[in-house]
Design a protein around this motif. Sequence first.
Motif, mmCIF file in Angstrom:
data_model
loop_
_atom_site.group_PDB
_atom_site.id
_atom_site.type_symbol
_atom_site.label_atom_id
_atom_site.label_comp_id
_atom_site.label_asym_id
_atom_site.label_seq_id
_atom_site.Cartn_x
_atom_site.Cartn_y
_atom_site.Cartn_z
ATOM 1 N N PHE A 63 0.835 -1.204 0.000
ATOM 2 C CA PHE A 63 0.000 0.000 0.000
ATOM 3 C C PHE A 63 0.869 1.254 0.000
ATOM 4 O O PHE A 63 0.689 2.161 -0.831
ATOM 5 C CB PHE A 63 -0.926 0.001 1.219
ATOM 6 C CG PHE A 63 -1.689 1.288 1.402
ATOM 7 C CD1 PHE A 63 -2.829 1.542 0.662
ATOM 8 C CD2 PHE A 63 -1.265 2.245 2.312
ATOM 9 C CE1 PHE A 63 -3.530 2.738 0.813
ATOM 10 C CE2 PHE A 63 -1.958 3.440 2.474
ATOM 11 C CZ PHE A 63 -3.099 3.681 1.725
ATOM 12 N N ASN B 197 3.297 1.395 -3.258
ATOM 13 C CA ASN B 197 2.600 1.685 -4.510
ATOM 14 C C ASN B 197 2.253 3.162 -4.610
ATOM 15 O O ASN B 197 2.423 3.779 -5.668
ATOM 16 C CB ASN B 197 1.338 0.838 -4.631
ATOM 17 C CG ASN B 197 1.631 -0.620 -4.916
ATOM 18 O OD1 ASN B 197 2.730 -0.976 -5.329
ATOM 19 N ND2 ASN B 197 0.654 -1.484 -4.683
ATOM 20 N N ARG B 198 1.774 3.735 -3.517
ATOM 21 C CA ARG B 198 1.465 5.168 -3.522
ATOM 22 C C ARG B 198 2.737 5.997 -3.722
ATOM 23 O O ARG B 198 2.721 7.024 -4.400
ATOM 24 C CB ARG B 198 0.750 5.551 -2.235
ATOM 25 C CG ARG B 198 -0.675 5.020 -2.146
ATOM 26 C CD ARG B 198 -1.286 5.214 -0.769
ATOM 27 N NE ARG B 198 -1.483 6.615 -0.435
ATOM 28 C CZ ARG B 198 -2.648 7.251 -0.464
ATOM 29 N NH1 ARG B 198 -3.741 6.602 -0.833
ATOM 30 N NH2 ARG B 198 -2.748 8.520 -0.127
ATOM 31 N N GLU C 297 3.925 5.578 -7.441
ATOM 32 C CA GLU C 297 2.976 6.245 -8.347
ATOM 33 C C GLU C 297 3.137 7.766 -8.309
ATOM 34 O O GLU C 297 2.823 8.454 -9.284
ATOM 35 C CB GLU C 297 1.546 5.864 -7.978
ATOM 36 C CG GLU C 297 1.188 4.416 -8.340
ATOM 37 C CD GLU C 297 -0.069 3.928 -7.641
ATOM 38 O OE1 GLU C 297 -0.719 4.742 -6.942
ATOM 39 O OE2 GLU C 297 -0.395 2.738 -7.784
ATOM 40 N N ALA C 298 3.646 8.284 -7.203
ATOM 41 C CA ALA C 298 3.799 9.735 -7.055
ATOM 42 C C ALA C 298 4.885 10.304 -7.965
ATOM 43 O O ALA C 298 4.945 11.520 -8.164
ATOM 44 C CB ALA C 298 4.115 10.079 -5.596
ATOM 45 N N ASP D 87 6.305 15.244 -4.920
ATOM 46 C CA ASP D 87 5.074 14.459 -4.762
ATOM 47 C C ASP D 87 5.355 13.156 -4.009
ATOM 48 O O ASP D 87 4.566 12.725 -3.163
ATOM 49 C CB ASP D 87 4.466 14.140 -6.127
ATOM 50 C CG ASP D 87 3.835 15.348 -6.801
ATOM 51 O OD1 ASP D 87 3.575 16.349 -6.101
ATOM 52 O OD2 ASP D 87 3.610 15.290 -8.024
ATOM 53 N N SER E 5 4.028 11.907 -0.381
ATOM 54 C CA SER E 5 3.144 10.745 -0.364
ATOM 55 C C SER E 5 3.147 10.061 1.002
ATOM 56 O O SER E 5 2.154 9.428 1.377
ATOM 57 C CB SER E 5 3.543 9.741 -1.451
ATOM 58 O OG SER E 5 4.701 9.004 -1.098
ATOM 59 N N ARG F 179 0.673 11.698 3.510
ATOM 60 C CA ARG F 179 -0.675 11.487 2.968
ATOM 61 C C ARG F 179 -1.103 10.030 3.121
ATOM 62 O O ARG F 179 -2.260 9.747 3.447
ATOM 63 C CB ARG F 179 -0.698 11.926 1.500
ATOM 64 C CG ARG F 179 -0.527 13.436 1.341
ATOM 65 C CD ARG F 179 -0.237 13.858 -0.084
ATOM 66 N NE ARG F 179 -0.083 15.309 -0.180
ATOM 67 C CZ ARG F 179 0.373 15.940 -1.260
ATOM 68 N NH1 ARG F 179 0.695 15.242 -2.343
ATOM 69 N NH2 ARG F 179 0.498 17.253 -1.256
ATOM 70 N N SER F 180 -0.175 9.110 2.898
ATOM 71 C CA SER F 180 -0.487 7.695 3.066
ATOM 72 C C SER F 180 -0.688 7.352 4.532
ATOM 73 O O SER F 180 -1.531 6.509 4.869
ATOM 74 C CB SER F 180 0.640 6.833 2.478
ATOM 75 O OG SER F 180 0.740 7.015 1.082
ATOM 76 N N ALA G 237 -4.108 8.205 5.310
ATOM 77 C CA ALA G 237 -5.054 7.308 4.643
ATOM 78 C C ALA G 237 -5.152 5.958 5.339
ATOM 79 O O ALA G 237 -6.205 5.314 5.304
ATOM 80 C CB ALA G 237 -4.650 7.117 3.182
#
Length: 210
Positions: A65, A68-69, A72-73, A85, A89, A92-93, A96
């Motif tokens: 999880f 991957n975030r 992807e950033a 970014d 991340s 932000r993760s 989340a």
Amino acid sequence: MSRKSRFSAAQILDATATLVAADGPGAATIGAIGALLKAPSGSIYHRFASRDVLLGRLWLSKAAFFQNRFTEAFANSDAAKAGLDAALSLPRSVRADFAGARIMLLHRRQDFLAGDWPADMAAEAARLKRQVDDAMEDIAQRLFASANAEALRLAYFAILDVPFAAVHRHVAADVIPPPYVDDLIANAYLALITPAQASERKNGRKKNPE
């Protein structure tokens, strides 16, 4: 004909995550997981061969999880913005999936599976490691036109080490990182990366005069 399990693998993993996030891997006994789910131990073993496999799968799912975030950033075509970014991340993760953050940031992979990992889980762990290594080599190349040791040290520090330090104290205190943490990470990233990029461009012009 065997009975269908009432509890999905995802439900069992979520219950396990709740226990580990609160009190560490040692708290996630089969009995405690069953009590939280109101499930017999057989329902858990129907989905996972052993407690070690369950904990290992939990670690892998949370690692995937967050990573991957993170990877992807890097999608932004502007390398400096892509790095920023990626650095942002992490907080932000964490917001989340706060339980996942406490699992990943407060414990080691070794805490989740004693002995050797089953082959498929070891392969997934190796893939996750390569995922980060490859992403960091790529962004170092994009930022500094090099993925040498110096460029990688700076990229890792600005994109991974600083965000980790910024969120860790909050996660350890069981507090969701406040928004100002993102500003601190961004300011540190820009202070580190912008001068380094300017120096790289300057050196590049000296080596390749028109």
